[in-house]
Design a protein around this motif. Sequence first.
Motif, mmCIF file in Angstrom:
data_model
loop_
_atom_site.group_PDB
_atom_site.id
_atom_site.type_symbol
_atom_site.label_atom_id
_atom_site.label_comp_id
_atom_site.label_asym_id
_atom_site.label_seq_id
_atom_site.Cartn_x
_atom_site.Cartn_y
_atom_site.Cartn_z
ATOM 1 N N ILE A 1 1.102 -1.285 0.280
ATOM 2 C CA ILE A 1 0.150 -0.409 -0.202
ATOM 3 C C ILE A 1 1.105 1.493 -0.090
ATOM 4 C CG2 ILE A 1 -1.473 1.346 1.617
ATOM 5 C CD1 ILE A 1 -2.927 -1.047 2.514
ATOM 6 N N GLN A 2 0.612 2.562 -1.026
ATOM 7 C CA GLN A 2 0.883 3.349 -0.981
ATOM 8 C C GLN A 2 -0.091 4.270 -0.181
ATOM 9 O OE1 GLN A 2 4.914 3.538 -2.950
ATOM 10 N NE2 GLN A 2 3.887 1.214 -2.532
ATOM 11 N N PHE B 1 -2.794 4.100 -2.522
ATOM 12 C CA PHE B 1 -3.572 3.416 -3.193
ATOM 13 C C PHE B 1 -2.516 2.239 -3.186
ATOM 14 C CE2 PHE B 1 -0.581 6.919 -4.374
ATOM 15 C CZ PHE B 1 0.732 5.906 -5.525
ATOM 16 N N ASN B 2 -2.434 1.068 -4.426
ATOM 17 C CA ASN B 2 -1.762 -0.237 -4.306
ATOM 18 C C ASN B 2 -0.218 0.167 -4.978
ATOM 19 O OD1 ASN B 2 -3.408 -1.148 -2.148
ATOM 20 N ND2 ASN B 2 -3.669 -2.546 -4.121
ATOM 21 N N PHE B 3 0.296 -0.505 -4.598
ATOM 22 C CA PHE B 3 1.846 -0.812 -5.864
ATOM 23 C C PHE B 3 0.948 -0.648 -7.065
ATOM 24 C CE2 PHE B 3 5.761 -1.515 -7.583
ATOM 25 C CZ PHE B 3 6.439 -0.322 -7.239
ATOM 26 N N ALA C 1 -2.836 6.242 -13.827
ATOM 27 C CA ALA C 1 -2.644 7.431 -13.847
ATOM 28 C C ALA C 1 -3.458 8.077 -12.919
ATOM 29 C CB ALA C 1 -2.844 8.504 -15.074
ATOM 30 N N THR C 2 -4.820 7.586 -12.694
ATOM 31 C CA THR C 2 -6.564 7.942 -12.012
ATOM 32 C C THR C 2 -5.884 7.859 -10.949
ATOM 33 O OG1 THR C 2 -7.744 6.012 -12.953
ATOM 34 C CG2 THR C 2 -8.075 7.838 -13.927
ATOM 35 N N GLU D 1 9.569 10.889 -3.034
ATOM 36 C CA GLU D 1 8.283 11.151 -1.499
ATOM 37 C C GLU D 1 8.034 9.174 -1.163
ATOM 38 O OE1 GLU D 1 6.038 13.028 -2.615
ATOM 39 O OE2 GLU D 1 6.551 14.728 -2.393
ATOM 40 N N ALA D 2 8.318 9.015 -2.052
ATOM 41 C CA ALA D 2 7.733 7.219 -2.866
ATOM 42 C C ALA D 2 8.889 6.139 -2.159
ATOM 43 C CB ALA D 2 7.320 7.280 -3.624
#
Length: 276
Positions: A76-77, A84-86, A92-93, A190-191
């Motif tokens: 999970i991000q 959202f999931n990886f 893109a949405t 950030e990720a």
Amino acid sequence: LASLLAASGRSALKTELFEWSERTGGRLWSVRIPATPDVPAEMGGMRFLGSMQNVHNLCRNHLKLDVGSFEFADNIQYLRGRRFNFADYHDATKVPYALPEGEVGLSWMELVGKAIYQHIVPELAELEKRNASPKEKLDFLRAYRVSLPLQSSKRRTPGAGSLRKPLHHCGFWSLLADCLSIEAYHMIVEAGGYWSIYGNCNAYIAILDYVRNYADTGYLCLKDGYQTLPRRLAEDYERLGGRVSLTTRLLDITPEQHRGEELYRLDFGLPTGTPT
């Protein structure tokens, strides 16, 4: 130790391992949780690569430990207030970054790879394609000089001359920002999970880290927990005549002369600092 044994004239050496804590292993610490006793919870170790020949050979061939595949979960991000999931990086949405064409739909790892293999060190892709040895890639990156500004740089003036600098003289963050959009750069920082690599590291170390950790995806783990490695090493050490002393702290080292030879006296005690 072999040279010390030969110089001493003895048939064997008396050796002892002193450990401050109540267990061997240090950072490698596997805990069994009552609710899931068959699944070791790792407090330190995470994974290793099949290309790490010394570690792989020690675990699988020498110690005969149970080596298995390390599978990535669809983690999970949580970025910019959105969850959202990886796998959703390709949608893109669901990704809260305004990435331009050519970057949209890529994960943060794929964006780093795009920057390295297409812009910063494009020759590295050819080495990967022909399965160059780790040493060959290491020597190549050490000697490589990157042309600045990059061909893709927003700061590059047509017809302007370029400056060639070794990778270790370049900040990785500046090269990323030079060839990617600012939104892509922010997503990587950030990720990515490791700000020091993408925010304050030289390009040589950062690219080497990427090649070692992400270009080779043959991740492995120890099925019975990473602490089985130091535990087995300690058991074999004791079987060969060594001694392991737990909860023993080194308090002081004092140089001494004995029959013209310089020796060192080691004073040990309890973890609290009390001499024993």
